[in-house]
Design a protein around this motif. Structure first.
Motif: not given
Ligand code: BTN
Length: 260
Positions: A175-201
């Motif tokens: 398993v490529s670590r860089a691949g996992v890290i990139r997918c993780l950071l992309v998802e974290m940004e989406k979820l953090y922005l959802t939360l910052s804009e008042g959304g719920t997870v």
């Protein structure tokens, strides 16, 4: 097998995030990425800065435990400056980002063991340590520490009292670590922005918990509760139904939980 090298350049190549991972700082070896991130946050590092290390020699787990990160696994910390109202949801977005990121990178289907672990096939593949620096009602900084087992084996961690696995063991391939890290950071940004804009997870987090409906033992200092994990509340606390039919709310803080 070719060596799975990571570096700032490799991780940032094609990483389409605006905030999380806009700055990546890579070390071959550190004490703890959370400690390095804390020092950077105190010096005013920009939000979303990610500290990544190949190896940690004094990695920290929850409840003052050690966290082993031999080379070849993932240890990273993200610096955030959230509003205080977002704190209870940070564990939700982090564990969900790990679940989504692992699934996107490997096709595996992880689940969340309340409060802070991500499991694959009932075995721990990721631990999360969130450290907040608070001043009254203000958050000076939050450090989100994430450790993901890519290659580690149970025998690499002597004395561990729960089943452990790794992404390569579960997927049966490198398993490529860089691949996992990139997918993780992309998802974290989406979820953090959802939360910052008042959304719920909350609903998605709850639906990914593997703890609900299970018999659990909760240890909080000297106190031990046993029962069935019945539900979770919007603040992330777990509601436990004991054998004598009492409902006990359990706040994540300093508790450890085992499924049995
Ligand atoms: C746990 O399950 O107890 C939490 C483990 C958290 C480990 C990560 S690895 C990156 C970051 N740096 C640390 O020292 N700890 C966290």
């Amino acid at each position: 097998m070719t060596e799975d090298i990571i570096s700032k350049e490799i991780i940032m190549e094609g990483l389409e995030t605006r905030l999380i991972g806009k700055t990546v700082v890579y070390y071959s070896s550190v004490t703890s990425t959370n400690d390095v991130a804390r020092d950077q946050a105190k010096k005013g590092a920009e939000e979303g800065t990610v500290i990544i290390a190949d190896e940690q020699i004094a990695g920290k787990g929850r409840l003052k435990r050690n966290w082993m990160t031999p080379a070849g696994n993932i240890a990273l910390s993200v610096i955030l400056y959230p509003d205080i109202s977002m704190l209870p949801s940070l564990i939700m977005i982090t564990s969900l980002a790990v679940v989504r990121g692992i699934e996107a990178a490997t096709g595996l289907k992880p689940g969340i063991k309340w409060p802070n672990d991500v499991l694959v096939d009932g075995k721990k593949v990721c631990g999360i340590l969130i450290e907040n620096d608070l001043q009254g009602n203000r958050v000076n900084h939050t450090i989100i520490g994430i450790g993901i087992n890519i290659n580690i084996k149970q025998e690499d961690i002597p004395g561990i009292h729960y089943p452990v696995t790794s992404l390569s063991a579960e997927s049966g391939r490198a398993v490529s670590r860089a691949g996992v890290i990139r997918c993780l950071l992309v998802e974290m940004e989406k979820l953090y922005l959802t939360l910052s804009e008042g959304g719920t997870v909350f609903e998605e987090w709850r639906d990914n918990l593997v703890t609900l409906g299970k018999k659990v033992r909760v240890t909080w200092g000297e106190t031990v509760y046993e029962g069935v994990a019945e539900s979770v509340a919007a603040d992330g606390s777990l509601v436990l139904r004991t054998k004598d039919d009492k409902l006990i709310p359990v706040v994540a803080g300093d508790v450890s939980l085992s499924h049995y």
